[in-house]
Design an enzyme around this catalytic site. Sequence first.
Site, short mmCIF file in Angstrom:
data_model
loop_
_atom_site.label_atom_id
_atom_site.label_comp_id
_atom_site.label_asym_id
_atom_site.label_seq_id
_atom_site.Cartn_x
_atom_site.Cartn_y
_atom_site.Cartn_z
CG ASP A 1 6.70 -8.81 11.70
OD1 ASP A 1 7.33 -7.48 11.48
OD2 ASP A 1 6.14 -9.00 12.63
CB VAL A 2 10.62 -5.09 9.03
CG1 VAL A 2 10.33 -5.13 7.63
CG2 VAL A 2 9.72 -4.17 9.66
NE ARG B 1 2.94 -5.76 9.56
CZ ARG B 1 2.79 -5.00 10.69
NH1 ARG B 1 2.94 -5.63 11.85
NH2 ARG B 1 2.04 -3.83 10.60
CE1 TYR C 1 7.12 6.94 10.69
CE2 TYR C 1 7.31 9.53 10.20
CZ TYR C 1 7.03 8.15 9.72
OH TYR C 1 7.04 8.09 8.39
NE ARG D 1 -0.67 -0.35 4.94
CZ ARG D 1 -0.49 0.80 5.87
NH1 ARG D 1 -0.72 2.00 5.58
NH2 ARG D 1 0.32 0.53 6.90
N GLY D 2 0.13 2.21 -0.18
CA GLY D 2 0.98 3.66 -0.14
C GLY D 2 2.22 3.75 -1.00
CB ILE D 3 5.38 5.60 -0.16
CG1 ILE D 3 4.65 7.10 -0.09
CG2 ILE D 3 6.79 5.77 -0.97
CD1 ILE D 3 5.36 7.97 0.95
CB ILE E 1 2.79 11.54 -0.03
CG1 ILE E 1 4.50 11.43 0.47
CG2 ILE E 1 2.81 10.74 -1.24
CD1 ILE E 1 5.28 12.22 -0.51
CE LYS F 1 9.94 6.51 8.44
NZ LYS F 1 10.19 5.31 7.63
#
Length: 240
Positions: free
Chosen positions: A54-55, A40, A146, A18-20, A179, A150
Site C-alpha cells: 500500500d503506497v 493491494r 487529483y 490493472r489498467g495502465i 486511455i 499529478k
Amino acid sequence: MSTTTFTPRTVLITGGNRGIGYAIASEFVAQGHRVAVTARSGEGPAGTLTVRADVTDSASIDAAFTEVEAALGPVEVVVANAGITRDTLLMRMSETDFTAVIDANLTGAFRVVKRSSKGMLKARFGRIILISSVVGLYGSAGQVNYSSSKAGLVGLARSVTRELGARGITANVVAPGFIETEMTAELSDALQTEYKKSIPAGRFATPTEVARVVTWLASDDAAYISGAVIPVDGGLGMGH
C-alpha cells in the site's frame, strides 16, 4: 541502426494489477526484463512477481522492496503508477478528499522513490518513471485534488534529477491523456464522442501506447533524458 545492447533490468511497478500499470508490466515482461508489481489486491500479468503493498504505508513499501530484492535482485527501474481519485467540485471537496489523494498519488510516489533510491545510488544506475496525467498541468474541473497530486510529480522528478542526476539516475514523468481502460469504458458513448472532439488525434490511446513510452524511458536509449514530462495524449495538452 541502434548500437545499444539490450540489458535486462529488475523493474518494479506500483499498482500493476490493472489498467495502465498492468499494460506497463506486460510490456516490460515482453521485452525480457525481470518484473515485479505491487498491488493491494489482484495479480499482475503472467511472468511478473506480485507483492502486496500500500503506497500510503512506508513500512509496507519497504517490505515489498525487500521481497522483490530477495527474489529478483536490486530494483533498477521503478514506475510509480499507483493512484486514486476522489472527484468532486471544489465547494464540495472535503479536506479528507484532498489529503487522501495527495497521500496516495504524490506522497506515495515519494515513498516509492525514496526507497528505490537506496539501491540505485549504490549501483550508480536507476530509472525513475512517475505516471502523471494530462490534467496535472492542463487542469480539470472537479479534480483539484487529483490534478494537484499529478502536477506535484513534476517537481518531484525535477528535484530528484538535480539531486541524483550525476549518479547515473534519471527521473521522468509520463503524462497520459484519455486511455482505453475500465474507467473510460464506463463513459457514455455521447460523452466519449465529446471527449474525442477535444483530442487532435481523435481517439483515446491504448494502454500499450503508454507502456511503450515508459519502457523506452527505462532503456539505455533514453539515458540522457531526465526531468522531462512526456505527454501521451494525442495532442490534448500540447506539450504540457
